[in-house]
Write a protein that holds these residues in place. Sequence first.
Motif, short mmCIF file in Angstrom:
data_model
loop_
_atom_site.label_atom_id
_atom_site.label_comp_id
_atom_site.label_asym_id
_atom_site.label_seq_id
_atom_site.Cartn_x
_atom_site.Cartn_y
_atom_site.Cartn_z
N ILE A 22 -6.77 6.96 -11.03
CA ILE A 22 -5.75 8.02 -10.99
C ILE A 22 -5.96 8.99 -9.83
O ILE A 22 -5.03 9.68 -9.44
CB ILE A 22 -5.70 8.82 -12.31
N SER A 23 -7.16 9.06 -9.29
CA SER A 23 -7.44 10.04 -8.24
C SER A 23 -7.66 9.39 -6.88
O SER A 23 -7.67 10.09 -5.87
CB SER A 23 -8.69 10.86 -8.59
N GLY A 24 -7.87 8.07 -6.86
CA GLY A 24 -8.09 7.41 -5.58
C GLY A 24 -6.77 7.30 -4.83
O GLY A 24 -5.76 6.86 -5.38
N LEU A 25 -6.77 7.74 -3.56
CA LEU A 25 -5.55 7.66 -2.74
C LEU A 25 -5.76 6.63 -1.64
O LEU A 25 -6.67 6.76 -0.83
CB LEU A 25 -5.24 9.03 -2.13
N TYR A 26 -4.90 5.63 -1.66
CA TYR A 26 -5.02 4.56 -0.68
C TYR A 26 -3.64 4.26 -0.11
O TYR A 26 -2.63 4.45 -0.78
CB TYR A 26 -5.52 3.28 -1.36
N PRO A 27 -3.60 3.71 1.12
CA PRO A 27 -2.32 3.13 1.55
C PRO A 27 -2.04 1.95 0.63
O PRO A 27 -2.94 1.13 0.40
CB PRO A 27 -2.58 2.67 2.99
N PRO A 28 -0.83 1.86 0.06
CA PRO A 28 -0.58 0.77 -0.89
C PRO A 28 -0.42 -0.59 -0.22
O PRO A 28 -0.49 -1.61 -0.90
CB PRO A 28 0.71 1.21 -1.60
N GLY A 29 -0.17 -0.59 1.09
CA GLY A 29 -0.01 -1.87 1.74
C GLY A 29 1.17 -2.63 1.16
O GLY A 29 2.18 -2.04 0.77
N SER A 30 0.99 -3.93 1.05
CA SER A 30 2.13 -4.79 0.70
C SER A 30 2.63 -4.60 -0.72
O SER A 30 3.74 -5.04 -1.02
CB SER A 30 1.75 -6.25 0.94
N VAL A 31 1.83 -4.04 -1.61
CA VAL A 31 2.37 -3.82 -2.95
C VAL A 31 3.50 -2.80 -2.93
O VAL A 31 4.24 -2.65 -3.90
CB VAL A 31 1.27 -3.39 -3.98
N PHE A 32 3.64 -2.10 -1.79
CA PHE A 32 4.70 -1.11 -1.62
C PHE A 32 6.03 -1.76 -1.25
O PHE A 32 7.09 -1.14 -1.28
CB PHE A 32 4.27 -0.13 -0.51
N LYS A 33 5.98 -3.06 -0.91
CA LYS A 33 7.19 -3.72 -0.37
C LYS A 33 8.31 -3.83 -1.40
O LYS A 33 9.47 -3.96 -1.03
CB LYS A 33 6.81 -5.10 0.17
N THR A 34 7.98 -3.79 -2.68
CA THR A 34 9.06 -3.77 -3.68
C THR A 34 9.91 -2.53 -3.48
O THR A 34 11.13 -2.59 -3.47
CB THR A 34 8.47 -3.78 -5.09
N ALA A 35 9.23 -1.39 -3.30
CA ALA A 35 9.96 -0.13 -3.13
C ALA A 35 10.74 -0.12 -1.83
O ALA A 35 11.92 0.26 -1.79
CB ALA A 35 8.98 1.04 -3.18
N SER A 36 10.10 -0.56 -0.71
CA SER A 36 10.81 -0.49 0.57
C SER A 36 11.94 -1.51 0.61
O SER A 36 13.02 -1.23 1.14
CB SER A 36 9.83 -0.66 1.74
N GLY A 37 11.69 -2.71 0.01
CA GLY A 37 12.76 -3.70 -0.05
C GLY A 37 13.97 -3.17 -0.78
O GLY A 37 15.12 -3.30 -0.32
#
Lengths: 392, 674
Positions: B338-353
Amino acid sequence: MDVGYRQDPDQRRAREHVQSRWMEVYDPVRHLDPVLVLTALALTVIGLVAIYSAKLVALTSQGLPTSLYVSRQLLALAIGVVVMVVVAVIDYRYARIYAPAVYLLSVLLLGVVLSPVGTAFGGAQRWIVVGGFQLQPSELAKLAVLITVAAILHEAKGQPGLGVVVGALVLTLIPTALVFLQPDFGTSIVFVWTTAVLFLLGGVQARYLVGLAIAGVVAVIVALQTEVIQAYQVSRLTAFLNAGDASAAQTAAFQTRQSLIAVGSGQFAGKGLFEGTQTSLSYVPENHTDFIFTVIAEEFGFLGSSVVLGLLLVLVWRGLRIAILAKDTFGMLVAGGIVAILTLQVFVNVGMTIGIMPVTGLPLPFISYGGTSLIVWFAMIGLLLNIHMRRF
Amino acid sequence: MAIPSAESSSVLRLTFLAVMVITLFVALFARLWFLQVMAGDRYVELADSNRLRTVITEAPRGEILTADGHALVRNRPALTISADRQVLLDAAGDPVDEEAERVIDRLALLLELEVDEVLERLASQRRSPFRPVPIAIDVTPEIVFAVQERRELFPGVVPETLPVREYPHGTLAAHLLGYIGEISQQELLRPEFADYRAGDLVGRSGLEQSYEADLRGVPGQRRLVVNARGDVLDVQSDREPVQGADLVTSLDLDLQLATEQLLEDGILASREIRRDDGQLLPSTAGSAIVLDARTGAVLAMASYPTYDPREFVGGVSQEYFELLADPENERPLVNRAISGLYPPGSVFKTASGAAFVEAGLVTPRSTVECAPAFELGGNTFRNWNRGVNEGMMDLSDALTRSCDTYFYELAFNQWLREENADEPDEVLIRVAEQFGFGVATGIDLPGEASGRVPGRQWRFDYWVANRDNYCRQADLASPGSYARELYSDLCQFGAAWRGGDAVNSSIGQGDVLSTPLQVAASYQAIANDGVLLRPHLGARVVAPDGTVLREIEPEVNGELGVSDQTLRVMQEGLERVVMTDRGTGSSAFRGFPLDEIPVAGKTGTAELRPKVPYAWFAGYAPIDDPEIVVVVNVEQGGGGSQTAAPIVRNIMAHYFGIVLADDAEFEAGEEILD
């Protein structure tokens, strides 16, 4: 005609002689001061109630009979009344004769107290135990100093010279020093005070009085500076100055502080008999002896305090009246001296409980628990009665 | 015969005495009037505060249980040696007398502590004066006997039993449970701690903190009438302590144990993997989340490395706390899920798509070329699958193959459109927020991070804040160097949101930041027909007598806001990630009975140069009626398919009761750096 039984003149003379002899003895009794006696008794009864209240919870929790202190005090009262009668009956002028004996006995007993025979309690050695009773010779010594110095001044016939002053002073300072070593600072002050007042009443010249006052101040300063007074006494003497300051949690200030709380929380009408929490929960130390006034003030308030002080004032009034009416200097000095001792003890004792005087171990006359004190005070009442009865 | 002059003289002297006497008595009366009548009220208060002593009795804190009723935290009575400060210390914190000094010396000897330490604990202002101060918690019975048998040697010392926290499963769920500690002076001043007193324990993290009000209970209070020696004579009023309520969580004990174990095993095993460049994977840390796909309830949550909450019982040692705070040890206190902040990388592609469909640039089925690289202003943005043109792709394919250039192209077009608009509608920010990125989920745990979806405003604010630094760096760098060029560019034009920024954001890189929980919540929404739920650990609050005080119902955080078609196309793409050989995640699921339990998911490999990439996998199963969502992140764990996906596979296998052939061992997937 025979008009009746003719008295034989001899018989009649004899009877009249017996009558007059009897009247002579009886005569002073008609001049008793009932107000004085009743007031003293009333104060003693108030004292008994206060002692009972002061010790009720503590004794109950220890599983001891609650009347423990009261019964002892009652016994002292009985002895005191007998002593009062005896002292009242023997013409006080004889006291001038037996004064040296009383004085020597007192000094002797004070010496015994300091010896290993004496009993120590709370850091002071003040008592001799005789047959289960603790005697406090310093109380008797008050009487001794009073009549001894009064007798000397009486002999000086109103014109005491330097020799008389020095002699009286030496006789005062011997028991003063012995009491001071116990250590009982309060009582040693009483001796000095008694002599000082007697000097005043006995016509000692003003320049001597001033000189003595200066010497006294110097002596106190020297005593404080050279630590003749033990450290705990100094702290007790100064504690009252910062009582009420919460940070002053030292033992000495604690007494004064708790005492002030007890007195103050009594308010106008008091919390009621046995309802004083400061009293029953032993927040005020020694509240059956030196701090007995806190019990009265807490449970009966300003009203009760005023009654007690009022009764003590009655004693003062009767005492002064007796001093004025006394037919000789000795009587006047003894009566005035008793008034002075009474006033000093009341002021120092009550003043201590209300934070205007330092903590010194002086009992409140007639009220504080303590047999010797009570008996000696009834002896003083006896003396006053004596002087009053024989004032013509 | 008295001479008349002497007579009158003695009357005069007696009058003088009388005046003196009257004066002294008047002084006494005046003082008494002041004390008793004028200041009496104050002394009544003082007398009451003297005799009444308030004593607090601790309320046992509520337990925290798993959904199936296993206690994760409960209370255990601990033998404690306490001491009464009022008896031993004066107002200045020093021993009241020599006797007290000796008692403290003896106590120090008995407890094997330094005298100063005993004094310090005794005088601690963080302790309530209304109860004995614990000097040593959890002492041996011998020590208690030693004190009890020689009471006269230890006046003011109180042997007592205090309830302390006990963890039947050791470190299990340590991050979720949190720990308790003494309330601080600052906290005491805050309104929410109005009914707390110094020395009270308060939840410091985890559920102990978020459910503090339920767990705490009500301390008992007794007003004792005490005498000067402190003997209790009477009890004036009595309020019994009310035990705190229990918290039943949604955690599944077995699954939690397995998740923690499988995460740790996977991380440790992945450190044996050699990358293409020959280096071993660092796999420094990681986290795993298992959500109930239908309710958003947390079934398991793990963060590695972890810590031992038992060390916090009775106050944590300085030594252990420093160990936990040392960055060398990867900060075990942090709940990375819950506290770790990372670039989500490709798992973010659902949102951007979904964003580009929403923007109208494409339909879910219209295709875009998956070129090997995308050129932009002299910069080359390569697809992860270097050098191969994968042909035309729709959204489904782009997710299955995790094609970067599909997203680059659309992102650039959208950026151009926004640049030309008077008031740009930053679609990616809007849609990503609908997917739960950039906004905290509101899970019932403290310390949740919000993440970030950057855009023009963020870029401008960031530049304003850092401009001076950029310009200074530019001046410091040697003329003609790359650094000089970079910093002077940032110094002058750093406020601009550029095409490259938009391109990077579209694949969850650049300045996008997300927590594993946000990823889990967004995939849970995809699995759950587009409804975004608030993840939660608490299920219900139960009174000690068993009555349910409060049910914690699932809460809707929002909707993904995409059409049914878009959702179905996304789901299809995610299914094929695992179910088809083309999918980037398929290698990790070899040997998993996908015909029985079909799985959907998405790999992610987040670049955070110069570190080794962070591995992601977000998946759900079974596809037809999803039960669980599993997300794993491994810091510097290489490719998502390589380290994260196998851990997800193992967790899913455990959940569905599947015994994998390579059960005991961790089998890494292919190194696909998507």
